[in-house]
Motif scaffolding. Structure first.
Motif, PDB file in Angstrom:
ATOM      1  N   ASP B   9       0.836  -1.197   0.000  1.00  0.00           N
ATOM      2  CA  ASP B   9       0.000   0.000   0.000  1.00  0.00           C
ATOM      3  C   ASP B   9       0.872   1.249   0.000  1.00  0.00           C
ATOM      4  N   VAL B  10       2.000   1.146   0.712  1.00  0.00           N
ATOM      5  CA  VAL B  10       2.876   2.302   0.822  1.00  0.00           C
ATOM      6  C   VAL B  10       3.429   2.686  -0.540  1.00  0.00           C
ATOM      7  N   ARG B  11       3.739   1.672  -1.330  1.00  0.00           N
ATOM      8  CA  ARG B  11       4.360   1.907  -2.632  1.00  0.00           C
ATOM      9  C   ARG B  11       3.552   2.824  -3.539  1.00  0.00           C
ATOM     10  N   ARG B  12       2.249   2.791  -3.372  1.00  0.00           N
ATOM     11  CA  ARG B  12       1.403   3.547  -4.286  1.00  0.00           C
ATOM     12  C   ARG B  12       1.695   5.045  -4.216  1.00  0.00           C
ATOM     13  N   ASN B  13       2.136   5.496  -3.041  1.00  0.00           N
ATOM     14  CA  ASN B  13       2.396   6.917  -2.883  1.00  0.00           C
ATOM     15  C   ASN B  13       3.811   7.297  -3.293  1.00  0.00           C
ATOM     16  N   LEU B  18      11.298   5.838  -7.174  1.00  0.00           N
ATOM     17  CA  LEU B  18      11.329   4.886  -6.064  1.00  0.00           C
ATOM     18  C   LEU B  18      10.695   3.567  -6.452  1.00  0.00           C
ATOM     19  N   ARG B  19       9.620   3.690  -7.216  1.00  0.00           N
ATOM     20  CA  ARG B  19       8.944   2.450  -7.610  1.00  0.00           C
ATOM     21  C   ARG B  19       9.809   1.618  -8.540  1.00  0.00           C
ATOM     22  N   ILE B  20      10.493   2.313  -9.470  1.00  0.00           N
ATOM     23  CA  ILE B  20      11.408   1.598 -10.366  1.00  0.00           C
ATOM     24  C   ILE B  20      12.501   0.922  -9.542  1.00  0.00           C
ATOM     25  N   HIS B  22      12.315  -0.159  -6.577  1.00  0.00           N
ATOM     26  CA  HIS B  22      11.786  -1.347  -5.919  1.00  0.00           C
ATOM     27  C   HIS B  22      11.609  -2.519  -6.869  1.00  0.00           C
ATOM     28  N   VAL B  23      11.104  -2.219  -8.051  1.00  0.00           N
ATOM     29  CA  VAL B  23      10.904  -3.283  -9.035  1.00  0.00           C
ATOM     30  C   VAL B  23      12.243  -3.920  -9.392  1.00  0.00           C
ATOM     31  N   LEU B  24      13.271  -3.070  -9.582  1.00  0.00           N
ATOM     32  CA  LEU B  24      14.585  -3.598  -9.936  1.00  0.00           C
ATOM     33  C   LEU B  24      15.197  -4.374  -8.774  1.00  0.00           C
ATOM     34  N   HIS B  25      14.896  -3.923  -7.569  1.00  0.00           N
ATOM     35  CA  HIS B  25      15.409  -4.611  -6.394  1.00  0.00           C
ATOM     36  C   HIS B  25      14.815  -6.010  -6.306  1.00  0.00           C
ATOM     37  N   ALA B  26      13.528  -6.104  -6.639  1.00  0.00           N
ATOM     38  CA  ALA B  26      12.857  -7.395  -6.562  1.00  0.00           C
ATOM     39  C   ALA B  26      13.195  -8.276  -7.775  1.00  0.00           C
ATOM     40  N   ASN B  27      13.424  -7.654  -8.926  1.00  0.00           N
ATOM     41  CA  ASN B  27      13.721  -8.418 -10.150  1.00  0.00           C
ATOM     42  C   ASN B  27      14.990  -7.894 -10.809  1.00  0.00           C
ATOM     43  N   PRO B  28      16.140  -8.301 -10.278  1.00  0.00           N
ATOM     44  CA  PRO B  28      17.394  -7.702 -10.749  1.00  0.00           C
ATOM     45  C   PRO B  28      17.710  -7.985 -12.219  1.00  0.00           C
ATOM     46  N   VAL B  29      17.004  -8.937 -12.838  1.00  0.00           N
ATOM     47  CA  VAL B  29      17.319  -9.281 -14.221  1.00  0.00           C
ATOM     48  C   VAL B  29      16.661  -8.307 -15.205  1.00  0.00           C
ATOM     49  N   LEU B  30      15.634  -7.590 -14.735  1.00  0.00           N
ATOM     50  CA  LEU B  30      14.885  -6.712 -15.636  1.00  0.00           C
ATOM     51  C   LEU B  30      15.749  -5.624 -16.266  1.00  0.00           C
ATOM     52  N   TRP B 331      22.641   2.012  -6.376  1.00  0.00           N
ATOM     53  CA  TRP B 331      21.371   2.694  -6.167  1.00  0.00           C
ATOM     54  C   TRP B 331      20.307   1.693  -5.712  1.00  0.00           C
ATOM     55  N   ILE B 332      20.277   0.524  -6.373  1.00  0.00           N
ATOM     56  CA  ILE B 332      19.271  -0.475  -6.033  1.00  0.00           C
ATOM     57  C   ILE B 332      19.489  -0.982  -4.605  1.00  0.00           C
ATOM     58  N   ARG B 333      20.764  -1.104  -4.227  1.00  0.00           N
ATOM     59  CA  ARG B 333      21.075  -1.614  -2.885  1.00  0.00           C
ATOM     60  C   ARG B 333      20.601  -0.680  -1.785  1.00  0.00           C
ATOM     61  N   LYS B 334      20.487   0.594  -2.128  1.00  0.00           N
ATOM     62  CA  LYS B 334      20.082   1.564  -1.111  1.00  0.00           C
ATOM     63  C   LYS B 334      18.585   1.582  -0.926  1.00  0.00           C
ATOM     64  N   VAL B 335      17.901   0.628  -1.476  1.00  0.00           N
ATOM     65  CA  VAL B 335      16.448   0.599  -1.435  1.00  0.00           C
ATOM     66  C   VAL B 335      15.952   0.689   0.012  1.00  0.00           C
ATOM     67  N   LYS B 336      14.935   1.506   0.223  1.00  0.00           N
ATOM     68  CA  LYS B 336      14.374   1.643   1.570  1.00  0.00           C
ATOM     69  C   LYS B 336      13.248   0.640   1.734  1.00  0.00           C
ATOM     70  N   THR B 337      13.204   0.026   2.907  1.00  0.00           N
ATOM     71  CA  THR B 337      12.147  -0.946   3.134  1.00  0.00           C
ATOM     72  C   THR B 337      11.170  -0.443   4.172  1.00  0.00           C
TER      73      THR B 337
END
Lengths: 259, 337
Positions: B9-13, B18-20, B22-30, B331-337
């Motif tokens: 839910d948080v991601r929507r805001n 930031l969303r990109i 997160h997506v790259l963090h979850a799917n590093p092959v993209l 940059w991807i590694r610095k992803v905030k959770t």
């Protein structure tokens, strides 16, 4: 008197001229939470490491259910049923919750897939992981396939505690489990510790947090200058008395309390 | 706790960036996949010859050796190590293979198996030095790189062995199956099968989980009961075997075994891994990314050539890509959770 589940007698460990533990004793009885407190350098960590196999004492002996044991590696202690949750948690942040719960103890598929192709039984491990997590009332985690790094501090702690409770058959040792947590999460973890005890596993809790110690501990082992100074209970002594004994400002009572 | 569980839910805001992230963090092959696709489209617009079956088979052949090396390199980088000796082991293994079969007069199969064993042993030496003597992988493989290249010159006497002098098994990896206009070499098939094998073993076996855990946090893995020394050693030895297989594929590709090739292979294999999104800090990455990374290198080299860019500038472009990839990783590694 009941036999202690875990007992240490006269443990000593020296690093060159530095004496980390100096003939320390410890006894943990069935169904209790034993808190271990002590000032920095009192030898808490070394004592706990000796019990969890991460350190080999120079002398002294350890008994599990009355039988002497010799741990040379953390794996030895684990095989004997002693699970330790380290302050660093020993989780692999990139792996998911189920993977972490079974880290180092993965289960393979039955039949050729498992024996020949070494295939992991992921579904079974996930189901089991879910069961263990909800057994401890940590059902708030929506996805068992979530990477541990995406969890909050308290949730990570919960994963580590669930892992030790799932595999520990004799003793669970927790090293500063609430140190890095906020108030709410800290309380949540305290409840988790009580849940582990209520499921029949005795717990050794190392903590600096006096309110937490006095809230959950059944007995409190005070370590001072590498030795067990005494054992008190939250009922027999106040927090400031405990601190006074810990720092040497007050004389410890002569006879350690038995449960 | 409640806020953390309401992750999605948080991601929507969040902002688009930031969303990109997160997506790259979850799917590093993209990320690498997008680069590859864009590059292919761009190069085929620039030069119509790029997207022909003949040219694509050439790209795949050029990529095969590097991809196989990069597969071994991926295993090592996943454990937060680095292997500078990858290319040296491959070339030395190919020289051993050729000399076993010619000068020593061994049957092809024996020469092959023996040299693959030698490659594994070379990897195992790296592994021994890293796990037992506790030396940093960078220094270990810098040393063995120099040693293997030197031994390479000694054994080969700095002479190239022609493919026609070797048993046919040595050059078999260069033979191909025609699929329409596309020529798929046996070397490429071996390479793809190896990627499949390690895709499986990293994701579906305990060994794979242990490789990731060890690379992520070696102390945590040790405390969790993983024998991290063994895991690391196995990774270096397996990588050695993969490099030796790359050496075999190299003989097929060049139709000879030459001690003077492969100086650039060491770094190219690292380039492919990094472009594929595997983190140099260990514990993150996938072999699929490495395959894409190797293809990116191949597509860029080939595409820039077809576009008329001079060879010297090709290196420039690849180097730039690497820097972008590493910055992206940070940059991807610095992803905030």
């Amino acid at each position: 008197m009941t036999t202690p589940v875990l007992e240490a007698r006269g443990l000593t460990k020296r690093y060159g001229r530095v004496v980390a533990i100096d003939g320390s004793d410890l006894s943990l009885y069935p169904g209790e939470i034993l808190a271990v407190i002590g000032d920095n350098g009192a030898g808490k960590s070394s004592l706990i490491k000796a019990l969890s196999g991460a350190l080999i004492p120079d002398s002294g002996s350890i008994f599990l259910d009355g039988n002497q044991v010799h741990f040379r590696t953390p794996m030895d202690a684990r095989t004997a049923g002693i699970e330790t949750v380290y302050q660093t948690l020993a989780l692999a942040p990139g792996l998911d919750i189920a993977d972490n719960l079974f880290l180092g103890r993965e289960e393979r598929r039955s039949g050729t897939l498992g024996s020949m192709f070494r295939m992991l039984d992921r579904r079974h491990m996930r189901d089991e992981a879910k069961r263990h997590m909800s057994d401890l009332g940590v059902a708030t985690l929506q996805n068992i396939g979530q990477a541990v790094e995406s969890l909050s501090g308290g949730q990570r702690q919960a994963v580590a505690v669930a892992r030790s409770a799932a595999f520990g058959s004799k003793v669970v040792i927790l090293d500063e489990p609430t140190a890095a947590l906020g108030v709410k999460e800290g309380n949540r973890v305290l409840q988790l510790i009580r849940d582990v005890r209520d499921r029949g596993l005795p717990v050794i809790l190392i903590s600096h947090n006096m309110p937490h110690v006095f809230e959950v501990a059944d007995r409190i082992h005070i370590q001072r200058l590498g030795k067990r100074a005494t054992v008190i209970t939250p009922a027999s002594h106040s927090m400031s008395e405990a601190v006074a004994i810990m720092t040497g400002a007050a004389q410890p009572p002569p006879q350690p309390v038995a449960p | 706790m409640a806020t953390a569980t309401a992750d999605f839910d948080v991601r929507r805001n969040d902002s688009l960036g930031l969303r990109i992230q997160h997506v790259l963090h979850a799917n590093p092959v993209l990320g690498p996949l997008a680069v590859l696709i864009v590059a292919i489209i761009a190069f085929s617009i620039i030069n119509g010859r790029f997207l022909t079956a003949t040219n694509l088979s050439l790209v795949l052949q050029q990529v095969t050796v590097i991809a196989t090396l990069a597969l071994g390199q991926t295993l090592i980088i996943l454990t937060a190590g680095i292997d500078l000796s990858a290319g040296a082991i491959a070339v030395f293994s190919s020289i051993l293979m050729a000399n076993f079969a010619t000068k020593a007069g061994m049957p092809g199969f024996i020469a092959l198996v023996l040299s693959l064993a030698c490659g594994t042993a070379m990897g195992a030496i790296n592994g021994f030095l890293v796990t037992r003597i506790k030396l940093p992988p960078f220094i270990v493989t810098l040393g063995t790189l120099t040693i293997f290249f030197s031994l390479n010159s000694v054994v080969s006497n700095s002479e190239t062995v022609r493919g026609s002098d070797m048993p046919s098994l040595m050059t078999w990896t260069g033979n191909s199956i025609p699929l329409g206009g596309f020529r798929l070499t046996y070397g490429s098939i071996i390479m793809l099968l190896l990627f499949g094998l390690f895709f499986y073993s990293l994701g579906r076996t305990a060994w794979g989980k242990h490789v990731y855990a060890t690379g992520d946090d070696v102390e945590a893995a040790r405390l969790a009961g993983i024998r991290t020394g063994r895991v690391l050693f196995s990774v270096y030895a397996v990588a050695g075997l993969l490099y030796a297989i790359a050496g075999w594929i190299l003989i097929g590709r060049l139709a000879s075994a030459s001690p003077n090739v492969g100086v650039e292979y060491n770094l190219d294999s690292i380039t492919a891994v990094v472009l594929g999104g595997t983190s140099l800090f260990g514990g993150r990455g996938m072999v699929l990314g490495t395959l894409i990374g190797a293809l990116i290198v191949g597509v860029f080299r080939n595409g820039l050539q077809l576009a008329g860019v001079e060879v010297v500038w090709q290196g420039f472009a690849i180097g730039l890509l690497v820097l972008v990839a590493v910055s992206l990783d940070q940059w991807i590694r610095k992803v905030k959770t």
